[in-house]
Motif scaffolding. Sequence first.
Motif, short mmCIF file in Angstrom:
data_model
loop_
_atom_site.label_atom_id
_atom_site.label_comp_id
_atom_site.label_asym_id
_atom_site.label_seq_id
_atom_site.Cartn_x
_atom_site.Cartn_y
_atom_site.Cartn_z
N LYS A 1 -6.42 -3.23 1.36
CA LYS A 1 -6.87 -2.75 2.68
C LYS A 1 -7.50 -3.85 3.53
CE LYS A 1 -7.75 2.13 1.73
NZ LYS A 1 -8.82 3.14 1.58
N ILE B 1 -4.57 -0.38 -3.78
CA ILE B 1 -4.69 0.07 -2.39
C ILE B 1 -6.01 -0.42 -1.79
CG2 ILE B 1 -4.99 2.09 -0.89
CD1 ILE B 1 -2.96 3.53 -2.81
N GLN C 1 -3.15 1.71 -9.35
CA GLN C 1 -2.57 1.80 -8.01
C GLN C 1 -3.64 2.11 -6.95
OE1 GLN C 1 1.79 3.36 -8.36
NE2 GLN C 1 0.54 4.32 -9.96
N GLN C 2 -4.62 2.93 -7.31
CA GLN C 2 -5.72 3.21 -6.38
C GLN C 2 -6.51 1.93 -6.11
OE1 GLN C 2 -7.48 6.34 -8.75
NE2 GLN C 2 -6.76 7.93 -7.32
N VAL D 1 0.48 6.86 -6.66
CA VAL D 1 -0.75 7.64 -6.85
C VAL D 1 -0.44 9.13 -6.72
CG1 VAL D 1 -3.00 8.21 -5.84
CG2 VAL D 1 -2.35 5.81 -6.16
N ASN E 1 2.24 1.77 -3.50
CA ASN E 1 1.19 2.23 -4.41
C ASN E 1 0.81 3.68 -4.12
OD1 ASN E 1 -0.08 0.09 -6.33
ND2 ASN E 1 0.38 -1.04 -4.46
N ASP E 2 0.80 4.04 -2.84
CA ASP E 2 0.42 5.40 -2.45
C ASP E 2 1.39 6.42 -3.04
OD1 ASP E 2 -1.38 7.10 -1.04
OD2 ASP E 2 0.16 7.39 0.49
N ILE F 1 0.84 -1.20 0.00
CA ILE F 1 0.00 0.00 0.00
C ILE F 1 0.87 1.25 0.00
CG2 ILE F 1 -1.56 1.40 1.44
CD1 ILE F 1 -2.99 -1.26 2.16
N GLN F 2 1.93 1.24 0.80
CA GLN F 2 2.82 2.41 0.84
C GLN F 2 3.46 2.67 -0.52
OE1 GLN F 2 5.30 1.15 4.12
NE2 GLN F 2 4.01 2.18 5.63
#
Length: 141
Positions: free
Chosen positions: A138, A134, A130-131, A102, A98-99, A95-96
């Motif tokens: 989650k 995420i 990427q969104q 984004v 991908n963030d 997630i980090q």
Amino acid sequence: MNEIDILKEINKNAKTGIDGLNFTLDKVQSDDLRDLLYKERNEYENIYDRTKEILIQKSEDIEDTKTLQKVMSWMGIELNTLTNKSNSQIAQILIQGNDIGVIKGTKLLNNMEFEDKQIKNILEDFVRLQQKNIENLKKYL
């Protein structure tokens, strides 16, 4: 930054995503998370192939991920999963990453005027990918 530079950056980031997922997959213990990561990798490969095709058409060089960058990515994943290989830990790492993508992609979309709509579409697809990654990850936190 011009449109070719953006295309090269998308290409490089897609390759980095592929490499990162390859480094991560052997650490995943859950079949459903592993299946998700294989799907994500396939989508990164699609973005990579699309950017590569345009770069070749425009007679531009395709830069491979530098060995040092691959080693640093591998070491980061190794260190972050050394004592904790849980789904939650792996999801957090991904997630980090991908963030960051984004944020970078959205800044480019908000601050660039694109003459080549095909490049803009690939960037938009990359940000959406990427969104989506995420959101999908989650549930493993």
